[in-house]
Design an enzyme around this catalytic site. Structure first.
Site: not given
Ligand code: IMP
Length: 175
Positions: A99-100, A103, A152, A165
């Site tokens: 997973e990136d 959060d 963010f 991206r």
């Protein structure tokens, strides 16, 4: 109109070096004669997966799942939707979720629950980034690339409204 250029938080080189370390850590944790099945979560994890597997000189297989937890903005709706399921089953496999970013943890805890129900031999999670201060659920992540503050971030697979991206680094908008 040109997009804003994000401020670099993690350079391409820092990311590459850390991923080499993560790949070695993951490889070490499984016997040499066992396959590792990497389940990458689209879209954000596509570059992380590509670099991670190229740093793992052993037998790996990959599959993809797509979920959506954010709309076009930067705050979580708390809602997770599956958009694309895996092509193959997980029974008796060594599964690593790739997973990136973790959060609030809502997306990962949902993923871990549904993948666990498919009876893998082992189930672990690798996240390139973690924002610990944002956690709403205590989710277990065995491999974390970088812990970052509550900003963010975009780039290296991560988007804002589907853009950024393609940046080779991880950066902050409106820094
Ligand atoms: P969580 O469910 O709140 O843990 O959110 C996980 C998902 O939200 C990630 O897979 C990302 O797609 C997205 N996300 C969370 N933080 C960021 C960020 O800083 N930049 C881009 N996407 C993010």
């Amino acid at each position: 109109m040109p997009d804003i250029t994000p401020t670099v938080m993690l350079s391409a080189e820092e990311i590459r070096d850390r991923i080499a370390g993560l790949a070695a850590e993951i490889s070490r944790d499984y016997p040499d004669d066992e396959e590792i099945h990497l389940v990458a979560i689209l879209k954000g994890a596509f570059l992380f997966l590509g670099d991670l597997i190229r740093a793992m000189p052993r037998t790996v297989t990959v599959d993809f799942m797509a979920v959506s937890s954010y709309g076009k903005g930067t705050s979580s709706s708390g809602e997770v939707r599956m958009i694309k399921d895996l092509d193959t089953g997980l029974e008796a496999r060594n599964v690593v979720i790739v997973e990136d970013i973790v959060d609030t943890g809502l997306t990962l805890s949902y993923l871990q629950e549904i993948l666990h129900a498919r009876n893998p031999k082992t189930l672990r999670t690798a996240c390139l980034l973690s924002k610990p201060s944002r956690r709403k659920i205590d989710v277990k992540v065995e491999y974390i690339g970088f812990s970052i503050e509550d900003r963010f971030v975009v780039g290296y697979g991560l988007d804002y409204a589907e853009k950024y991206r393609n940046l080779p680094y991880i950066g902050v908008l409106n820094a």
